[in-house]
Design a protein around this motif. Structure first.
Motif, PDB file in Angstrom:
ATOM      1  N   GLY A  79      97.726  51.761  10.931  1.00  0.00           N
ATOM      2  CA  GLY A  79      96.366  51.241  10.850  1.00  0.00           C
ATOM      3  C   GLY A  79      95.460  51.916  11.865  1.00  0.00           C
ATOM      4  O   GLY A  79      94.695  51.258  12.571  1.00  0.00           O
ATOM      5  N   TYR A  80      95.519  53.240  11.906  1.00  0.00           N
ATOM      6  CA  TYR A  80      94.892  53.989  12.999  1.00  0.00           C
ATOM      7  C   TYR A  80      94.260  55.263  12.468  1.00  0.00           C
ATOM      8  O   TYR A  80      94.818  55.961  11.617  1.00  0.00           O
ATOM      9  CB  TYR A  80      95.966  54.320  14.032  1.00  0.00           C
ATOM     10  N   SER A  81      93.087  55.549  13.012  1.00  0.00           N
ATOM     11  CA  SER A  81      92.401  56.793  12.704  1.00  0.00           C
ATOM     12  C   SER A  81      91.710  57.291  13.966  1.00  0.00           C
ATOM     13  O   SER A  81      91.458  56.518  14.891  1.00  0.00           O
ATOM     14  CB  SER A  81      91.354  56.568  11.604  1.00  0.00           C
ATOM     15  N   TYR A  82      91.434  58.567  14.009  1.00  0.00           N
ATOM     16  CA  TYR A  82      90.553  59.075  15.057  1.00  0.00           C
ATOM     17  C   TYR A  82      89.654  60.163  14.498  1.00  0.00           C
ATOM     18  O   TYR A  82      89.987  60.845  13.521  1.00  0.00           O
ATOM     19  CB  TYR A  82      91.318  59.562  16.293  1.00  0.00           C
ATOM     20  N   LEU A  83      88.518  60.306  15.137  1.00  0.00           N
ATOM     21  CA  LEU A  83      87.567  61.377  14.852  1.00  0.00           C
ATOM     22  C   LEU A  83      87.569  62.298  16.070  1.00  0.00           C
ATOM     23  O   LEU A  83      87.372  61.831  17.198  1.00  0.00           O
ATOM     24  CB  LEU A  83      86.167  60.815  14.611  1.00  0.00           C
ATOM     25  N   LEU A  84      87.807  63.561  15.842  1.00  0.00           N
ATOM     26  CA  LEU A  84      87.872  64.544  16.926  1.00  0.00           C
ATOM     27  C   LEU A  84      86.665  65.464  16.823  1.00  0.00           C
ATOM     28  O   LEU A  84      86.423  66.054  15.762  1.00  0.00           O
ATOM     29  CB  LEU A  84      89.163  65.361  16.805  1.00  0.00           C
TER      30      LEU A  84
END
Lengths: 109, 113
Positions: free
Chosen positions: A69-74
Motif C-alpha cells: 500500500g505504498y507509492s513514491y514520487l521521485l
C-alpha cells in the motif's frame, strides 16, 4: 475506512533529488495517481501506476507496491518551478479518486 | 475556450443566498466532477456525472445540487449558502477510457459570510 497519508511539507535544494512518499488503505484499487498543484492554481496530472514497479517520465518517476500500500514520487534535478504541492490519489472500486491532503514541496536555491 | 472554464473566479456571498457555479468543457469528455478543496484536507468529491443526463453523489453532497443537461455543461448550485461552504471549488472532467486522469478548471473561490 479509506485513508491516504503523505507528508505535509518537504524542503529540498535546487538540483537535488527528492522522494515524496504516499501510503494508502482503500476499498478497491484502480491505480495510484500523482498530480501537481502550484499555489493558487488547479491540479494537473503527472503520472499513474497500476502495476507494481517504477514508471519514469523525464525528471519524474513514480513507484508502486500494491502489497505494501505504498507509492513514491521521485523528482530529480530539482528546479525552482517544481515548488508546488504534490497530490497522491487512489482510484477506488468505483473508479472514483480518493485524495491525500498533498505534500507541499519547497525548493531552496 | 480551451479545456475547462469555470465562473465566477471568485465570489463573496451572504449566508442564505442561492449561488450557481458554472463549468463548461470543450473536450467532449464523458465524465465531469465537482470537488471542494479546503486547507489541510484532500480534494473532496461533491457530485459527479458519468454522462449527460446522469448524476451521482460524492463524498460531501449535502447542500449542493448539480445537473447535466448536455455533455459540455455541469453547473453546481448551492441552494442556501452556509459559512461552512466557504472553499475553493474545482470542476474537472475525464474521458471514460481513462476515468482517473482528470483535467481541472482554474477553480472558483467562494466565501460565505
Amino acid at each position: 475506512g479509506q485513508n491516504i497519508d503523505q507528508p505535509t511539507e518537504m524542503t529540498a535544494t535546487e538540483g537535488a533529488i527528492v522522494q515524496i512518499n504516499c501510503t494508502y488503505q482503500t476499498s478497491g484499487f484502480n491505480g495510484l495517481f500523482w498530480y501537481q498543484q502550484h499555489a493558487g492554481e488547479a491540479p494537473t496530472f503527472l503520472s499513474y501506476n497500476v502495476l507494481d514497479g517504477l514508471e519514469e517520465k523525464g525528471r519524474f518517476s513514480s513507484f508502486l507496491s500494491r502489497s505494501k500500500g505504498y507509492s513514491y514520487l521521485l523528482l530529480k534535478e530539482l528546479q525552482m518551478k517544481d515548488s508546488a504541492s504534490y497530490l497522491c490519489a487512489v482510484g477506488d472500486s468505483n473508479y472514483q479518486l480518493i485524495w491525500g491532503a498533498g505534500t507541499k514541496l519547497i525548493i531552496k536555491p | 475556450i480551451a479545456g475547462i472554464t469555470q465562473a465566477p473566479t471568485s465570489q463573496i456571498l451572504a449566508a442564505g443566498r442561492r449561488m450557481t457555479l458554472r463549468c463548461t468543457q470543450d473536450m467532449r469528455h464523458n465524465a465531469m466532477y465537482w470537488y471542494r478543496q479546503d486547507l489541510g484536507l484532500g480534494l473532496r468529491l461533491i457530485h459527479y456525472s458519468n454522462t449527460a443526463g446522469t448524476t451521482g453523489k460524492g463524498e460531501v453532497p449535502d447542500g449542493y445540487s448539480v445537473s447535466r443537461a448536455n455533455t459540455d455543461d455541469f453547473p453546481l448550485t448551492l441552494a442556501s449558502a452556509v459559512p461552512s461552504q466557504t472553499s475553493v471549488y474545482f470542476c474537472a472532467s475525464s474521458d471514460l477510457t481513462e476515468p482517473n486522469v482528470l483535467t481541472f478548471g482554474a477553480g472558483s473561490r467562494l466565501t460565505v459570510l
